[in-house]
Design an enzyme around this catalytic site. Structure first.
Site, PDB file in Angstrom:
ATOM      1  CG  ASP A   1       5.405   4.819   8.730  1.00  0.00           C
ATOM      2  OD1 ASP A   1       4.991   3.645   8.739  1.00  0.00           O
ATOM      3  OD2 ASP A   1       5.458   5.531   7.712  1.00  0.00           O
TER       4      ASP A   1
HETATM    5  N1  URA Z   1       1.279   6.552   5.564  1.00  0.00           N
HETATM    6  C1  URA Z   1       2.595   6.503   5.847  1.00  0.00           C
HETATM    7  O1  URA Z   1       3.436   6.578   4.975  1.00  0.00           O
HETATM    8  N2  URA Z   1       2.944   6.386   7.145  1.00  0.00           N
HETATM    9  C2  URA Z   1       2.065   6.325   8.155  1.00  0.00           C
HETATM   10  O2  URA Z   1       2.465   6.226   9.318  1.00  0.00           O
HETATM   11  C3  URA Z   1       0.697   6.382   7.826  1.00  0.00           C
HETATM   12  C4  URA Z   1       0.321   6.495   6.529  1.00  0.00           C
END
Ligand code: URA
Length: 235
Positions: free
Chosen positions: A103
């Site tokens: 993310d």
């Molecule tokens: N899980 C999430 O919620 N975000 C990420 O970036 C990776 C795993």
């Protein structure tokens, strides 16, 4: 290809280090020292030795990036900065792309490569590549969360997660989560299923490759041959 490019592609030396190494007689081609780092060599046909070690040239490039917050895991975006912008010009020209997504607000270990088949393989749900994340939460994690994660969390949209390992800090305000899959916002949604919220999230390992603690956020280095071998043997 040029000797200095070959060495820098493989992450063994920057172009200026290659120049200095040539001057110091540290690079030989078929046993003969090469004085000029701009000389061309066919790595498939010649025996190249750099500082006493024989080099086997790799077709693909693999980079470990310590992803900072604020970057999208993509090669382009109409509005936001993307992780490939953190690479220098030469690597940018190699058309590397991130292996999987983090993310925008997630930090830590991101691998970039131009080896499409390998990326496809390690991301395929058929392969269960383990990834470890360090997280912190808004509230202490609920009692029983270890079993809840181990038994497979059912997300709000009905998706049943694979078994995951959670190891909590003594104050239960964070810890480590190991996943063997990678659904959209997976950890945030798994933690949300316990009526809590992820505050920070950092990936620290991918398929046994550990984030290099010597890399500041936004910095990167080439994967070592040992790390590339770990990626290649994922199944
Ligand atoms: N899980 C999430 O919620 N975000 C990420 O970036 C990776 C795993």
């Amino acid at each position: 290809m040029r000797i200095d490019k070959l060495l820098s592609d493989m992450g063994l030396a920057t172009r200026s280090e290659a120049r200095a190494a040539c001057k110091a007689g540290q690079i030989t081609v078929d046993g003969v020292p090469v004085k000029d780092s701009s000389s061309h060599v066919d790595p498939g046909k010649r025996r190249i030795v750099f500082r006493g070690r024989e080099i086997s040239y790799r077709k693909y490039t693999y980079v470990m990036l310590n992803k900072p917050e604020g970057y999208v895991s993509a090669t382009e975006d109409s509005k936001l900065p993307v992780v490939t912008e953190l690479l220098d010009g030469e690597l940018r020209r190699m058309e590397l792309f991130p292996v999987g997504r983090l993310d925008r607000d997630t930090t830590g270990l991101m691998i970039l490569t131009n080896n499409g088949p390998l990326a496809h393989r390690v991301l395929s749900p058929k392969h269960h590549v383990p990834k470890v994340y360090r997280f912190t939460a808004a509230e202490p994690m609920a009692d029983g969360v270890e079993e809840h994660f181990r038994d497979g969390v059912t997300l709000a949209d009905g998706y049943e997660c694979k078994s995951a390992l959670i190891e909590l800090d003594p104050d239960r305000m964070g810890g480590f989560i190991t996943l063997t899959e990678g659904k959209y916002h997976q950890i945030k949604r798994m933690v949300a299923s316990t009526h809590n919220r992820v505050v920070t999230l950092e990936r620290i390992t991918f398929g046994g490759i550990e984030l290099d603690t010597g890399l500041a956020r936004g910095e990167y280095r080439m994967l070592t041959p040992e790390e590339i071998a770990l990626l290649e043997k994922q199944n």
